[in-house]
Design a protein around this motif. Structure first.
Motif, short mmCIF file in Angstrom:
data_model
loop_
_atom_site.label_atom_id
_atom_site.label_comp_id
_atom_site.label_asym_id
_atom_site.label_seq_id
_atom_site.Cartn_x
_atom_site.Cartn_y
_atom_site.Cartn_z
N GLY A 1 0.83 -1.20 0.00
CA GLY A 1 0.00 0.00 0.00
C GLY A 1 0.86 1.24 0.00
O GLY A 1 2.09 1.18 0.07
N THR B 1 1.48 4.87 1.89
CA THR B 1 1.24 5.57 3.15
C THR B 1 0.70 6.97 2.89
O THR B 1 0.59 7.42 1.75
N ARG B 2 0.38 7.65 3.98
CA ARG B 2 -0.17 8.99 3.86
C ARG B 2 0.83 9.98 3.30
O ARG B 2 0.46 10.99 2.68
N ARG C 1 -4.50 -3.00 5.12
CA ARG C 1 -4.37 -2.03 4.03
C ARG C 1 -4.92 -0.66 4.43
O ARG C 1 -4.37 0.38 4.07
N SER C 2 -6.01 -0.67 5.19
CA SER C 2 -6.57 0.60 5.65
C SER C 2 -5.63 1.31 6.62
O SER C 2 -5.46 2.54 6.55
N GLY D 1 -2.78 3.03 4.67
CA GLY D 1 -3.16 4.28 4.02
C GLY D 1 -3.38 5.43 4.97
O GLY D 1 -3.25 6.59 4.58
#
Length: 323
Positions: free
Chosen positions: A77, A79-80, A121-122, A125
């Motif tokens: 994923g 990241t922010r 995954r959440s 993110g």
């Protein structure tokens, strides 16, 4: 008659044994038994041990109550802060309600696995890279809460969730290594500068003490010589203090200044050399500058003279011709 009774008794015994063999069940200590009669769940949950069901009517379903270790496949994923990472985790859970685990969900193991993957995954993110690397406890708690919320209705309790590994791209690893190296170099320079500042204060205090006690400087010089000699080198560097040179310069008397009469004499002193004398009877030597040249020095060997004021001697008159 007796034989018929004996045969009937044997047949009854065989039938009872066959019935008990078909109806007898054993539930292990870490399991619980659910009985379905004609497809309907019975309210009674069979405890561990020996139990009996109705053959052909009841069906026993055993549920494992142990803690299950479920590895979560690595999830990739962003990241922010827009960094691509791969994160894998592990989930520990157990069944607390056997009836709900069997009735409410088709396969509670598969359901927990899929929920763990989506929750992971959440979490990726919503988090920064620094949080994934250094603040894993908070992420583990958040991941556990996200998985446990729907699992409660399945009769499953999430015991623990742990993030195992965070894989970074090679370019990001090199960038982080350079950043860490620069940070360590910065701290080293700050520590070195602080040490230099403290040392300068101590040296200033030592210089103040040595200025009051000059002998302390000599003792420090001797200590330096001893420290250098302890290395057993063939060359010994002996520092010579500038203060000692200045002391010797002040202690040495300066030479006397020459007299003006001695500085004005351009030639050898009159009457002091064996090769020349001053004639006091010569009126040209004693006369003033207006009457002729000043005092002259005459060489006894050659008879040639010169004046002391630097003017050339008068030319000799030629002898008159003889008749």
């Amino acid at each position: 008659m007796v034989e018929e009774l004996l045969t009937a008794g044997i047949a009854a015994a065989v039938g009872v044994a066959a019935y008990l063999g078909a109806a007898a069940r054993v539930v292990k200590q870490y399991e619980r038994g659910l009985v379905f009669r004609f497809g309907r769940l019975r309210d009674e949950i069979r405890p561990p041990g020996f139990t009996v069901i109705v053959p052909g009517v009841d069906r026993l379903r055993k549920v494992n109550m142990q803690i299950v270790t479920l590895p979560v496949p690595a999830q990739e994923g962003i990241t922010r802060d827009n960094v691509t990472v791969r994160v894998d985790a592990v989930v520990y859970f157990k069944v607390v309600d056997p009836a709900s685990a069997v009735v409410a969900v088709e396969d509670y193991r598969f359901a927990v696995s899929q929920m763990a993957q989506t929750s992971l995954r959440s979490i990726i993110g919503k988090s920064d890279l620094d949080d994934l690397l250094s603040n894993r406890e908070m992420l583990n708690q958040g991941l556990e809460l996200m998985i446990d919320s729907p699992a409660v209705g399945w009769g499953v309790q999430i015991d623990r969730v742990e993030i195992k590994d965070v894989s970074l791209p090679e370019t990001m690893k090199r960038s982080m290594a350079r950043q860490a190296e620069a940070d360590r170099e910065r701290r080293a320079r700050v520590i070195n500068a602080d040490a230099e500042l403290q040392a300068s204060h101590k040296l200033a205090d030592a210089a103040a003490v040595m200025s009051d006690q000059p002998a302390a400087l000599q003792l420090r010089l001797l200590q330096t010589v001893v420290a250098v000699a302890a290395e057993k080198n063939s060359t010994l560097v002996l520092p010579f203090p500038v203060e000692l040179l200045r002391f010797l310069e002040r202690a040495t008397p300066s030479p006397a200044a020459p007299l003006p009469e001695q500085e004005a004499a351009p030639g050898p002193a009159a009457g002091t050399g064996p090769g020349g004398t001053v004639s006091p009877e010569d009126p040209a030597a004693a006369g003033p500058a207006s009457e002729g040249p000043g005092p002259a020095v005459v060489d006894d060997a050659t008879g040639v003279g010169w004046s002391l004021d630097g003017s050339p001697p008068p030319a000799a008159e030629p002898d008159p011709p003889r008749g």
